[in-house]
Design a protein around this motif. Sequence first.
Motif, PDB file in Angstrom:
ATOM      1  N   THR A   1      43.266  41.023  41.520  1.00  0.00           N
ATOM      2  CA  THR A   1      43.549  39.859  42.495  1.00  0.00           C
ATOM      3  C   THR A   1      42.704  39.569  43.226  1.00  0.00           C
ATOM      4  O   THR A   1      42.274  40.303  44.168  1.00  0.00           O
ATOM      5  CB  THR A   1      44.914  40.255  43.074  1.00  0.00           C
ATOM      6  N   ASP A   2      42.218  38.152  43.288  1.00  0.00           N
ATOM      7  CA  ASP A   2      41.192  37.726  44.140  1.00  0.00           C
ATOM      8  C   ASP A   2      41.290  36.287  44.250  1.00  0.00           C
ATOM      9  O   ASP A   2      41.215  35.882  42.905  1.00  0.00           O
ATOM     10  CB  ASP A   2      39.727  38.395  44.157  1.00  0.00           C
ATOM     11  N   ASP A   3      40.921  35.602  45.265  1.00  0.00           N
ATOM     12  CA  ASP A   3      40.915  34.423  45.193  1.00  0.00           C
ATOM     13  C   ASP A   3      39.767  33.417  44.926  1.00  0.00           C
ATOM     14  O   ASP A   3      39.370  32.183  44.827  1.00  0.00           O
ATOM     15  CB  ASP A   3      41.615  33.359  46.752  1.00  0.00           C
ATOM     16  N   HIS A   4      38.594  34.388  44.770  1.00  0.00           N
ATOM     17  CA  HIS A   4      37.297  33.832  44.139  1.00  0.00           C
ATOM     18  C   HIS A   4      36.777  34.044  42.678  1.00  0.00           C
ATOM     19  O   HIS A   4      36.683  35.164  42.509  1.00  0.00           O
ATOM     20  CB  HIS A   4      36.222  34.458  45.078  1.00  0.00           C
ATOM     21  N   PRO A   5      36.871  32.881  42.119  1.00  0.00           N
ATOM     22  CA  PRO A   5      36.757  33.082  40.548  1.00  0.00           C
ATOM     23  C   PRO A   5      35.429  33.854  40.076  1.00  0.00           C
ATOM     24  O   PRO A   5      35.567  34.648  39.127  1.00  0.00           O
ATOM     25  CB  PRO A   5      36.618  31.552  40.033  1.00  0.00           C
ATOM     26  N   VAL A   6      34.399  33.602  40.985  1.00  0.00           N
ATOM     27  CA  VAL A   6      33.302  34.385  40.568  1.00  0.00           C
ATOM     28  C   VAL A   6      33.214  35.723  40.810  1.00  0.00           C
ATOM     29  O   VAL A   6      32.768  36.769  39.668  1.00  0.00           O
ATOM     30  CB  VAL A   6      31.900  33.609  41.419  1.00  0.00           C
TER      31      VAL A   6
ATOM     32  N   LEU B   1      52.505  38.625  38.082  1.00  0.00           N
ATOM     33  CA  LEU B   1      51.794  39.164  36.829  1.00  0.00           C
ATOM     34  C   LEU B   1      52.098  40.606  36.791  1.00  0.00           C
ATOM     35  O   LEU B   1      52.159  41.334  35.733  1.00  0.00           O
ATOM     36  CB  LEU B   1      50.422  38.895  36.844  1.00  0.00           C
ATOM     37  N   ALA B   2      52.155  41.448  37.932  1.00  0.00           N
ATOM     38  CA  ALA B   2      52.323  42.864  37.972  1.00  0.00           C
ATOM     39  C   ALA B   2      53.780  43.310  37.488  1.00  0.00           C
ATOM     40  O   ALA B   2      53.774  44.241  36.497  1.00  0.00           O
ATOM     41  CB  ALA B   2      52.279  43.088  39.305  1.00  0.00           C
TER      42      ALA B   2
ATOM     43  N   VAL C   1      46.404  47.749  40.250  1.00  0.00           N
ATOM     44  CA  VAL C   1      46.206  46.362  40.784  1.00  0.00           C
ATOM     45  C   VAL C   1      45.032  46.509  41.626  1.00  0.00           C
ATOM     46  O   VAL C   1      45.145  46.996  42.660  1.00  0.00           O
ATOM     47  CB  VAL C   1      47.483  45.710  41.400  1.00  0.00           C
ATOM     48  N   VAL C   2      43.922  45.736  41.399  1.00  0.00           N
ATOM     49  CA  VAL C   2      42.881  45.703  42.338  1.00  0.00           C
ATOM     50  C   VAL C   2      43.179  44.338  43.348  1.00  0.00           C
ATOM     51  O   VAL C   2      43.242  43.524  42.679  1.00  0.00           O
ATOM     52  CB  VAL C   2      41.528  45.352  41.624  1.00  0.00           C
ATOM     53  N   MET C   3      43.350  44.771  44.363  1.00  0.00           N
ATOM     54  CA  MET C   3      43.876  43.663  45.338  1.00  0.00           C
ATOM     55  C   MET C   3      43.024  43.198  46.638  1.00  0.00           C
ATOM     56  O   MET C   3      42.752  44.169  47.350  1.00  0.00           O
ATOM     57  CB  MET C   3      45.329  44.209  45.870  1.00  0.00           C
TER      58      MET C   3
ATOM     59  N   GLU D   1      44.474  38.353  35.457  1.00  0.00           N
ATOM     60  CA  GLU D   1      43.831  37.869  36.729  1.00  0.00           C
ATOM     61  C   GLU D   1      44.737  37.297  37.683  1.00  0.00           C
ATOM     62  O   GLU D   1      45.496  36.061  37.312  1.00  0.00           O
ATOM     63  CB  GLU D   1      42.365  37.235  36.690  1.00  0.00           C
ATOM     64  N   ALA D   2      44.911  37.238  39.048  1.00  0.00           N
ATOM     65  CA  ALA D   2      45.547  36.513  39.954  1.00  0.00           C
ATOM     66  C   ALA D   2      44.821  36.042  40.995  1.00  0.00           C
ATOM     67  O   ALA D   2      43.881  36.668  41.407  1.00  0.00           O
ATOM     68  CB  ALA D   2      46.816  37.224  40.491  1.00  0.00           C
TER      69      ALA D   2
END
Length: 220
Positions: free
Chosen positions: A15-20, A49-50, A58-60, A39-40
């Motif tokens: 889970t992260d808002d940066h696609p890269v 999704l969880a 979940v990597v948050m 991916e979220a």
Amino acid sequence: MTALPGNEAIRVLITDDHPVFRQGLRGLLEALGVEVVGEAESGPQAVQLAAELQPDVVVMDLHMPGGNGIEATRTITRTSPRIGVLVLTMFRDDDSVFAAMRAGARGYLLKESGAEEIARAVRAVAAGEAIYGPEIARRVLTYFADMPDPKQTAFPELTEREREVLQLIAQGRSNGEIAQTLFLSPKTVRNHVSNIFMKLHVADRAQAIVLAREAGLGTT
């Protein structure tokens, strides 16, 4: 980089808002044999999704548009306790660290952490362990070390000597025993006891003992 033993069955949701960043983390984890199941890009999406995918970890990230990671962590750990949340963020401030801990995160790493450290943390959280990066661990230890002792902060209206007398009262000591222990005269002890009763607004020794023991005095 070789796969870490025991990672084959670990299923992770990133889970992260940066696609890269998500892409890079996916590559790192998959190279170690970890299965990235989804991916979220926001907290609410991570919650959804969880629930659907039931990953092991979940990597948050914490601060994302459309819903922060703290609320998502709290929801996930409440509704799916078996899922471990590993916070991976750039925020190192105390508010973020302790908010994540209170929300139920099992781990907290900074994004500057090395690949091996992240991989070990994912494996540890999947195994039910709590893990923190070195800087975060020091911060947590310092926080608890600096917490005031409730025995020292209770009854600030009392002098240090009166607190010593109250401690002995809470242990069931008589005035004579207190006088011998503190090398005071019986009259001085009586004066201290009288002042303690007045300051604590109690009528007798029994009430003083109850207050003192509720504050943790008299237990040692």
